[in-house]
Design a protein around this motif. Sequence first.
Motif, PDB file in Angstrom:
ATOM      1  N   THR A 122       1.207   6.412 -49.752  1.00 36.57           N
ATOM      2  CA  THR A 122       1.769   6.991 -50.980  1.00 36.57           C
ATOM      3  C   THR A 122       3.277   6.770 -51.056  1.00 36.57           C
ATOM      4  O   THR A 122       3.957   7.412 -51.851  1.00 36.57           O
ATOM      5  CB  THR A 122       1.470   8.505 -51.026  1.00 36.57           C
ATOM      6  OG1 THR A 122       2.009   9.141 -49.851  1.00 36.57           O
ATOM      7  CG2 THR A 122      -0.039   8.754 -51.091  1.00 36.57           C
ATOM      8  N   ASP A 123       3.777   5.868 -50.221  1.00 39.16           N
ATOM      9  CA  ASP A 123       5.206   5.587 -50.197  1.00 39.16           C
ATOM     10  C   ASP A 123       5.631   4.997 -51.551  1.00 39.16           C
ATOM     11  O   ASP A 123       5.108   3.954 -51.965  1.00 39.16           O
ATOM     12  CB  ASP A 123       5.518   4.596 -49.082  1.00 39.16           C
ATOM     13  CG  ASP A 123       7.001   4.497 -48.775  1.00 39.16           C
ATOM     14  OD1 ASP A 123       7.807   4.620 -49.713  1.00 39.16           O
ATOM     15  OD2 ASP A 123       7.341   4.306 -47.598  1.00 39.16           O
ATOM     16  N   PRO A 124       6.561   5.631 -52.264  1.00 39.98           N
ATOM     17  CA  PRO A 124       6.985   5.085 -53.559  1.00 39.98           C
ATOM     18  C   PRO A 124       7.665   3.733 -53.439  1.00 39.98           C
ATOM     19  O   PRO A 124       7.754   2.986 -54.423  1.00 39.98           O
ATOM     20  CB  PRO A 124       7.938   6.149 -54.108  1.00 39.98           C
ATOM     21  CG  PRO A 124       8.407   6.902 -52.903  1.00 39.98           C
ATOM     22  CD  PRO A 124       7.266   6.882 -51.938  1.00 39.98           C
ATOM     23  N   GLU A 125       8.155   3.396 -52.234  1.00 37.02           N
ATOM     24  CA  GLU A 125       8.805   2.106 -52.010  1.00 37.02           C
ATOM     25  C   GLU A 125       7.892   1.155 -51.239  1.00 37.02           C
ATOM     26  O   GLU A 125       8.367   0.261 -50.537  1.00 37.02           O
ATOM     27  CB  GLU A 125      10.117   2.311 -51.258  1.00 37.02           C
ATOM     28  CG  GLU A 125      11.124   3.182 -51.992  1.00 37.02           C
ATOM     29  CD  GLU A 125      12.406   3.369 -51.198  1.00 37.02           C
ATOM     30  OE1 GLU A 125      12.555   2.701 -50.153  1.00 37.02           O
ATOM     31  OE2 GLU A 125      13.248   4.169 -51.609  1.00 37.02           O
ATOM     32  N   PHE A 126       6.591   1.355 -51.373  1.00 38.78           N
ATOM     33  CA  PHE A 126       5.644   0.548 -50.597  1.00 38.78           C
ATOM     34  C   PHE A 126       5.862  -0.951 -50.807  1.00 38.78           C
ATOM     35  O   PHE A 126       5.944  -1.721 -49.860  1.00 38.78           O
ATOM     36  CB  PHE A 126       4.207   0.918 -50.966  1.00 38.78           C
ATOM     37  CG  PHE A 126       3.179   0.086 -50.251  1.00 38.78           C
ATOM     38  CD1 PHE A 126       2.713   0.453 -49.006  1.00 38.78           C
ATOM     39  CD2 PHE A 126       2.686  -1.094 -50.812  1.00 38.78           C
ATOM     40  CE1 PHE A 126       1.767  -0.315 -48.335  1.00 38.78           C
ATOM     41  CE2 PHE A 126       1.756  -1.875 -50.152  1.00 38.78           C
ATOM     42  CZ  PHE A 126       1.298  -1.477 -48.910  1.00 38.78           C
ATOM     43  N   ALA A 127       5.921  -1.383 -52.059  1.00 41.62           N
ATOM     44  CA  ALA A 127       6.019  -2.823 -52.355  1.00 41.62           C
ATOM     45  C   ALA A 127       7.269  -3.435 -51.732  1.00 41.62           C
ATOM     46  O   ALA A 127       7.207  -4.504 -51.109  1.00 41.62           O
ATOM     47  CB  ALA A 127       6.002  -3.044 -53.861  1.00 41.62           C
ATOM     48  N   ALA A 128       8.401  -2.753 -51.871  1.00 42.42           N
ATOM     49  CA  ALA A 128       9.658  -3.301 -51.356  1.00 42.42           C
ATOM     50  C   ALA A 128       9.643  -3.356 -49.828  1.00 42.42           C
ATOM     51  O   ALA A 128      10.057  -4.354 -49.225  1.00 42.42           O
ATOM     52  CB  ALA A 128      10.829  -2.458 -51.842  1.00 42.42           C
ATOM     53  N   LYS A 129       9.160  -2.284 -49.187  1.00 43.80           N
ATOM     54  CA  LYS A 129       9.131  -2.258 -47.724  1.00 43.80           C
ATOM     55  C   LYS A 129       8.133  -3.271 -47.171  1.00 43.80           C
ATOM     56  O   LYS A 129       8.408  -3.960 -46.182  1.00 43.80           O
ATOM     57  CB  LYS A 129       8.783  -0.853 -47.237  1.00 43.80           C
ATOM     58  CG  LYS A 129       9.859   0.189 -47.508  1.00 43.80           C
ATOM     59  CD  LYS A 129       9.437   1.556 -47.001  1.00 43.80           C
ATOM     60  CE  LYS A 129      10.505   2.610 -47.243  1.00 43.80           C
ATOM     61  NZ  LYS A 129      10.086   3.962 -46.778  1.00 43.80           N
ATOM     62  N   ALA A 130       6.963  -3.349 -47.809  1.00 44.85           N
ATOM     63  CA  ALA A 130       5.963  -4.313 -47.345  1.00 44.85           C
ATOM     64  C   ALA A 130       6.471  -5.740 -47.511  1.00 44.85           C
ATOM     65  O   ALA A 130       6.274  -6.584 -46.625  1.00 44.85           O
ATOM     66  CB  ALA A 130       4.652  -4.120 -48.112  1.00 44.85           C
ATOM     67  N   PHE A 254      17.036  -2.566 -37.958  1.00 45.50           N
ATOM     68  CA  PHE A 254      15.727  -1.917 -37.987  1.00 45.50           C
ATOM     69  C   PHE A 254      15.115  -2.049 -39.385  1.00 45.50           C
ATOM     70  O   PHE A 254      15.784  -1.811 -40.394  1.00 45.50           O
ATOM     71  CB  PHE A 254      15.844  -0.439 -37.635  1.00 45.50           C
ATOM     72  CG  PHE A 254      16.029  -0.175 -36.152  1.00 45.50           C
ATOM     73  CD1 PHE A 254      16.096  -1.205 -35.238  1.00 45.50           C
ATOM     74  CD2 PHE A 254      16.130   1.130 -35.678  1.00 45.50           C
ATOM     75  CE1 PHE A 254      16.270  -0.965 -33.883  1.00 45.50           C
ATOM     76  CE2 PHE A 254      16.293   1.381 -34.337  1.00 45.50           C
ATOM     77  CZ  PHE A 254      16.368   0.342 -33.430  1.00 45.50           C
ATOM     78  N   HIS A 255      13.841  -2.421 -39.437  1.00 43.37           N
ATOM     79  CA  HIS A 255      13.081  -2.510 -40.683  1.00 43.37           C
ATOM     80  C   HIS A 255      11.842  -1.623 -40.526  1.00 43.37           C
ATOM     81  O   HIS A 255      11.096  -1.771 -39.542  1.00 43.37           O
ATOM     82  CB  HIS A 255      12.655  -3.947 -40.974  1.00 43.37           C
ATOM     83  CG  HIS A 255      13.781  -4.917 -41.047  1.00 43.37           C
ATOM     84  ND1 HIS A 255      14.306  -5.391 -42.230  1.00 43.37           N
ATOM     85  CD2 HIS A 255      14.507  -5.519 -40.053  1.00 43.37           C
ATOM     86  CE1 HIS A 255      15.288  -6.247 -41.975  1.00 43.37           C
ATOM     87  NE2 HIS A 255      15.434  -6.343 -40.657  1.00 43.37           N
ATOM     88  N   PHE A 256      11.595  -0.746 -41.474  1.00 44.44           N
ATOM     89  CA  PHE A 256      10.507   0.216 -41.347  1.00 44.44           C
ATOM     90  C   PHE A 256       9.351  -0.137 -42.278  1.00 44.44           C
ATOM     91  O   PHE A 256       9.548  -0.485 -43.449  1.00 44.44           O
ATOM     92  CB  PHE A 256      11.008   1.627 -41.651  1.00 44.44           C
ATOM     93  CG  PHE A 256      12.035   2.107 -40.660  1.00 44.44           C
ATOM     94  CD1 PHE A 256      11.652   2.592 -39.426  1.00 44.44           C
ATOM     95  CD2 PHE A 256      13.396   2.030 -40.952  1.00 44.44           C
ATOM     96  CE1 PHE A 256      12.594   3.015 -38.500  1.00 44.44           C
ATOM     97  CE2 PHE A 256      14.348   2.450 -40.040  1.00 44.44           C
ATOM     98  CZ  PHE A 256      13.946   2.945 -38.804  1.00 44.44           C
ATOM     99  N   THR A 257       8.138  -0.035 -41.736  1.00 39.20           N
ATOM    100  CA  THR A 257       6.943  -0.231 -42.556  1.00 39.20           C
ATOM    101  C   THR A 257       6.826   0.935 -43.541  1.00 39.20           C
ATOM    102  O   THR A 257       7.397   2.005 -43.322  1.00 39.20           O
ATOM    103  CB  THR A 257       5.682  -0.277 -41.685  1.00 39.20           C
ATOM    104  OG1 THR A 257       5.522   0.975 -41.011  1.00 39.20           O
ATOM    105  CG2 THR A 257       5.768  -1.396 -40.662  1.00 39.20           C
TER     106      THR A 257
END
Length: 303
Positions: A122-130, A254-257
């Motif tokens: 449900t991460d609102p930034e899912f697309a950008a982080k992925a 650091f990059h977070f999923t």
Amino acid sequence: MEARLVERARIVLGCLEGQPVSAVAEGLKVRANTVIDWRRRFEREGVAGLRDRPRPGKPPRYTEEFRKQVLSALEQPPPRGQAVWDGPALAKYLKTSVHAVWRVLRKEGICLARQRSWCVSTDPEFAAKAADVVGLYLNPPQNALVLSVDEKPSIQALERKTGFVETDSGKIVRGFKSTYKRHGTLNLFAALEVATGAVHTQTTGRKRRIEFLEFMDRVVADLPAGKEIHVILDNYCIHKKNDTWLAAHPHVFFHFTPTSASWLNQVEIWFGILSRKALRGASFHDTEQLRRAIEDFVAAYGP
């Protein structure tokens, strides 16, 4: 595709290649008359002629209405005392035989006893982080290393008898005693070099921020100097709020999923292989033996 349709297609292809009927029949282990029949059907009707023609047969006992009743019942709450529907409960609810219910369920591909779980981020930034993580995998920065880092916590050192046993059906399988002794646990930190497959590991008795940063110090010291290091991590608390450490290592990023998407971290695949090959079904007298088993796997699995 059905095997019979494949066979008919091969018959037609053989004939179109100019093979004699006898050669096609012998190659496919069918009668010559069969080859002739399907050749004629193809000449008259084309590809559609290779399919079975409608047959009258026995009229179905279970109508479309019955199918709808079964599927509709599954959308209702299960009977009192049950968490989910099963075949006998559906049959009792619909006042029919359990065999009729199973026929409908099989035809619809519904398996009431089989279960699967899922996790939706449900991460609102899912697309950008992925996209950030996948971009590091597919197109890493120039003169940089990409590491996939995580920990496997509380690996138990279980001692139990194991060996090969013969089942009632006569098959020989790997067996282990149901009772066991616990000899403590270890935590495993791992850093997978995405480009090479090399894995850096460290086992610890605890899993705190201090152990995580000590592991990162060791990994960074082992890597070639003068390169950027991009580290892919999940959102576990010890991975966050490490600004002081990052300030002391300006070449590390650091990059977070996304949340609930740790499956994007490739080191999870390596943890799964470790569990299957070195831990599952094994017996350990103490944590030191467990540590050696992990180290032996790392040495054998490395590039």
